[in-house]
Design a protein around this motif. Structure first.
Motif, PDB file in Angstrom:
ATOM      1  N   PHE A   1      36.091  94.066  22.128  1.00  0.00           N
ATOM      2  CA  PHE A   1      35.759  95.776  22.697  1.00  0.00           C
ATOM      3  C   PHE A   1      34.529  96.751  22.295  1.00  0.00           C
ATOM      4  O   PHE A   1      34.540  96.218  20.885  1.00  0.00           O
ATOM      5  N   THR A   2      33.904  96.899  23.687  1.00  0.00           N
ATOM      6  CA  THR A   2      32.691  98.040  23.007  1.00  0.00           C
ATOM      7  C   THR A   2      33.311  99.385  23.343  1.00  0.00           C
ATOM      8  O   THR A   2      33.784  99.826  25.040  1.00  0.00           O
ATOM      9  N   ILE A   3      33.180 100.829  22.867  1.00  0.00           N
ATOM     10  CA  ILE A   3      33.109 101.532  23.971  1.00  0.00           C
ATOM     11  C   ILE A   3      32.035 102.821  23.485  1.00  0.00           C
ATOM     12  O   ILE A   3      31.543 103.074  22.512  1.00  0.00           O
ATOM     13  N   ALA A   4      31.409 103.852  24.112  1.00  0.00           N
ATOM     14  CA  ALA A   4      30.794 105.246  24.074  1.00  0.00           C
ATOM     15  C   ALA A   4      31.216 106.208  23.405  1.00  0.00           C
ATOM     16  O   ALA A   4      32.577 105.667  23.482  1.00  0.00           O
ATOM     17  N   THR A   5      30.846 106.522  21.898  1.00  0.00           N
ATOM     18  CA  THR A   5      31.094 107.566  21.733  1.00  0.00           C
ATOM     19  C   THR A   5      30.243 108.594  21.125  1.00  0.00           C
ATOM     20  O   THR A   5      30.989 109.302  20.712  1.00  0.00           O
TER      21      THR A   5
ATOM     22  N   GLU B   1      28.021  85.348  25.917  1.00  0.00           N
ATOM     23  CA  GLU B   1      27.061  85.404  26.731  1.00  0.00           C
ATOM     24  C   GLU B   1      27.407  86.431  27.948  1.00  0.00           C
ATOM     25  O   GLU B   1      27.109  87.604  28.062  1.00  0.00           O
ATOM     26  N   ARG B   2      29.019  86.145  27.885  1.00  0.00           N
ATOM     27  CA  ARG B   2      29.256  86.664  29.170  1.00  0.00           C
ATOM     28  C   ARG B   2      29.265  88.778  28.638  1.00  0.00           C
ATOM     29  O   ARG B   2      29.356  89.110  29.971  1.00  0.00           O
ATOM     30  N   MET B   3      29.846  88.825  27.749  1.00  0.00           N
ATOM     31  CA  MET B   3      29.917  90.269  26.841  1.00  0.00           C
ATOM     32  C   MET B   3      28.279  90.480  27.066  1.00  0.00           C
ATOM     33  O   MET B   3      28.292  91.685  27.571  1.00  0.00           O
ATOM     34  N   GLN B   4      27.209  89.670  26.709  1.00  0.00           N
ATOM     35  CA  GLN B   4      25.971  90.126  26.774  1.00  0.00           C
ATOM     36  C   GLN B   4      25.739  90.671  28.305  1.00  0.00           C
ATOM     37  O   GLN B   4      25.148  91.834  28.670  1.00  0.00           O
ATOM     38  N   SER B   5      26.171  90.243  29.031  1.00  0.00           N
ATOM     39  CA  SER B   5      26.391  90.025  30.794  1.00  0.00           C
ATOM     40  C   SER B   5      26.891  91.444  30.999  1.00  0.00           C
ATOM     41  O   SER B   5      26.421  91.805  31.942  1.00  0.00           O
ATOM     42  N   THR B   6      27.969  91.502  30.420  1.00  0.00           N
ATOM     43  CA  THR B   6      28.727  93.107  31.021  1.00  0.00           C
ATOM     44  C   THR B   6      28.068  94.668  29.974  1.00  0.00           C
ATOM     45  O   THR B   6      27.705  95.129  30.864  1.00  0.00           O
ATOM     46  N   HIS B   7      27.183  94.353  29.151  1.00  0.00           N
ATOM     47  CA  HIS B   7      26.516  95.185  27.942  1.00  0.00           C
ATOM     48  C   HIS B   7      25.745  95.471  29.175  1.00  0.00           C
ATOM     49  O   HIS B   7      25.070  96.988  29.393  1.00  0.00           O
ATOM     50  N   ASP B   8      25.080  94.371  29.357  1.00  0.00           N
ATOM     51  CA  ASP B   8      23.271  94.753  30.507  1.00  0.00           C
ATOM     52  C   ASP B   8      23.595  95.556  31.725  1.00  0.00           C
ATOM     53  O   ASP B   8      22.664  96.947  32.179  1.00  0.00           O
ATOM     54  N   ARG B   9      24.946  95.458  32.648  1.00  0.00           N
ATOM     55  CA  ARG B   9      25.411  95.723  33.496  1.00  0.00           C
ATOM     56  C   ARG B   9      25.554  97.510  33.343  1.00  0.00           C
ATOM     57  O   ARG B   9      25.178  98.707  34.406  1.00  0.00           O
TER      58      ARG B   9
ATOM     59  N   PRO C   1      23.887  98.546  24.471  1.00  0.00           N
ATOM     60  CA  PRO C   1      22.499  97.323  23.835  1.00  0.00           C
ATOM     61  C   PRO C   1      23.743  96.754  23.768  1.00  0.00           C
ATOM     62  O   PRO C   1      24.790  95.953  23.329  1.00  0.00           O
ATOM     63  N   ARG C   2      22.987  95.320  23.816  1.00  0.00           N
ATOM     64  CA  ARG C   2      22.943  94.033  23.849  1.00  0.00           C
ATOM     65  C   ARG C   2      23.363  93.849  22.134  1.00  0.00           C
ATOM     66  O   ARG C   2      22.881  94.185  21.421  1.00  0.00           O
ATOM     67  N   ILE C   3      24.528  93.066  22.067  1.00  0.00           N
ATOM     68  CA  ILE C   3      24.560  92.270  20.729  1.00  0.00           C
ATOM     69  C   ILE C   3      24.001  90.781  20.947  1.00  0.00           C
ATOM     70  O   ILE C   3      24.700  89.989  21.795  1.00  0.00           O
ATOM     71  N   PRO C   4      23.613  90.117  19.571  1.00  0.00           N
ATOM     72  CA  PRO C   4      23.007  88.987  19.865  1.00  0.00           C
ATOM     73  C   PRO C   4      24.745  87.388  19.530  1.00  0.00           C
ATOM     74  O   PRO C   4      25.502  87.830  18.957  1.00  0.00           O
ATOM     75  N   VAL C   5      24.724  86.470  20.541  1.00  0.00           N
ATOM     76  CA  VAL C   5      25.265  85.576  20.324  1.00  0.00           C
ATOM     77  C   VAL C   5      25.568  85.179  19.100  1.00  0.00           C
ATOM     78  O   VAL C   5      26.977  85.660  18.631  1.00  0.00           O
ATOM     79  N   GLU C   6      24.633  84.898  18.232  1.00  0.00           N
ATOM     80  CA  GLU C   6      25.044  84.507  17.236  1.00  0.00           C
ATOM     81  C   GLU C   6      26.254  85.809  16.416  1.00  0.00           C
ATOM     82  O   GLU C   6      27.095  85.094  15.400  1.00  0.00           O
ATOM     83  N   ASP C   7      25.775  86.357  16.067  1.00  0.00           N
ATOM     84  CA  ASP C   7      26.376  87.793  15.693  1.00  0.00           C
ATOM     85  C   ASP C   7      27.136  88.239  15.865  1.00  0.00           C
ATOM     86  O   ASP C   7      28.528  87.998  15.529  1.00  0.00           O
ATOM     87  N   PHE C   8      27.947  87.926  17.408  1.00  0.00           N
ATOM     88  CA  PHE C   8      29.444  87.835  18.232  1.00  0.00           C
ATOM     89  C   PHE C   8      30.243  87.008  17.670  1.00  0.00           C
ATOM     90  O   PHE C   8      31.410  87.472  17.001  1.00  0.00           O
ATOM     91  N   VAL C   9      29.364  85.577  17.273  1.00  0.00           N
ATOM     92  CA  VAL C   9      30.567  84.775  17.269  1.00  0.00           C
ATOM     93  C   VAL C   9      31.413  84.773  15.400  1.00  0.00           C
ATOM     94  O   VAL C   9      31.600  84.204  15.033  1.00  0.00           O
TER      95      VAL C   9
END
Length: 356
Positions: free
Chosen positions: A140-144, A93-101, A105-113
């Motif tokens: 981690f997520t990076i722009a490629t 959930e925190r990574m979703q918040s970070t992605h939003d900022r 694009p968000r990663i679904p919570v269930e996919d992350f887990v």
């Protein structure tokens, strides 16, 4: 549910033989999780592959405009041998918040887990079992996208790597010395202080270097507007026990909403403590230390779990916290959290997730 393709390494590494000398973040497991994003296609191609260097175009946006973020979490080996995670959905959930900022694009919570569990299962043999050891997990997520332009990328890579690790601080539970920074600023309202992006940490290094030269373990940051209210420590949230009540900065945009912080607040309230989440002036903290009302100070974070603070230095004034020893509330929080994480105490709150 992700359809994760698994390619196991043909050349497994030798695992550390002495788990008492793992250090932190310098040894990595055999595999990593990768998943790509392309505009118009979404997240795709989830896979676990042998750990190896990444190949990126020199013009990839991550190198030039810092569109990237990360998380930190752990897997724990319990006494009966099974492996479990601690509140992984909160990291998702925190990574979703970070992605939003950061316009990622968000990663679904269930996919992350699912991705975290799958990678830990593949590299389960790397989860150490010695006391105070764990498998540190770094998603981690990076722009490629290969283009020089200040914009949101059209391509991303989401990755997870793992590192068997010992205690984060060599001092262990020994109280640390904290330097209160009043020159540099970590975060300002409207900025990125509440998310886990690398730029926050890069900007904090200079103050950390200054503190270390003076013999201090960590930096306590003040608010970026008035430079008078305590916010967080370099790699931790921070709590103060003053006159029997608990104080910590609110996570309202400039302070990271830590998973350990959240768990501590829930435990403290269960135990009957009044917890204040709001502004606390450093001048009031130092005054409380001088007149004996400052009973305990401790930091909280995934890596260190709980870190007691023995002294604070602000504007040339050094004050000891109580008698400079680990306080009873600090110790109880550490024992309770680590007991749940390593399965030594029953999980009555549904905080742990078994890796199967």
């Amino acid at each position: 549910m992700l359809d994760i393709k698994i390619t196991r390494t043909a050349h497994p590494k030798a695992r550390p033989q002495d788990e008492t000398k793992l250090g932190f973040g310098s040894i990595f497991t055999d595999h990593m999780f990768l998943m790509d994003y392309d505009a118009g296609q979404g997240w795709h191609d989830p896979r676990i592959v042998p750990y190896a260097p990444l190949t990126l175009d020199p013009s990839a946006l991550v190198f030039h405009y810092a569109q990237e973020c990360f998380e930190g979490m752990k897997a724990y080996r319990c006494d009966d041998g099974h492996v479990q995670l601690f509140r992984p959905e909160k990291n998702a959930e925190r990574m979703q918040s970070t992605h939003d900022r950061l316009c990622i694009p968000r990663i679904p919570v269930e996919d992350f887990v699912q991705a975290v569990k799958a990678l830990v299962k593949v590299d389960e043999a790397w989860v150490p079992g010695a006391p105070d050891t764990s498998l540190y997990i770094r998603p981690f997520t990076i722009a490629t996208e290969a283009v020089l332009g200040v914009k949101a990328s059209s391509k991303y890579l989401f990755a997870i790597i793992c590192s068997p690790s010992g205690a984060y601080y060599e001092e262990g539970m020994a109280p640390v010395k904290i330097y209160v920074e009043d020159e540099y600023v970590r975060a300002t309202p409207g900025g990125t202080g509440y998310i886990k992006c690398g730029g926050n940490y890069a900007a904090s290094i200079i103050a950390g270097e200054k503190a270390h030269k003076m013999g201090y373990s960590q930096v306590l940051w003040l608010d970026g507007v008035e430079r008078k209210y305590v916010e967080e420590v370099g790699s931790m949230n921070i709590f103060f026990k003053i006159g029997g009540e608990i104080y910590t900065a609110a996570t309202v945009g400039t302070v990271l909403p830590g998973i350990t912080r959240m768990s501590c607040i829930e435990l403290l309230k269960e135990w009957g403590y009044t917890v204040h989440e709001g502004r606390l002036a450093i001048a009031d903290v130092m005054a409380a230390a001088r007149d004996g009302r400052l009973e305990e100070v401790f930091g909280t974070g995934t890596a260190a779990v709980i870190s007691p603070v023995g002294s604070l230095m602000f504007e040339g004034d050094t004050e000891q916290v109580a008698d400079g020893k680990t306080g009873p509330v600090t110790q109880k929080l550490y024992d309770t959290l680590t007991g749940i994480q390593w399965g030594r105490l029953p999980d009555e709150r549904g905080w742990t997730v078994r890796v199967e």
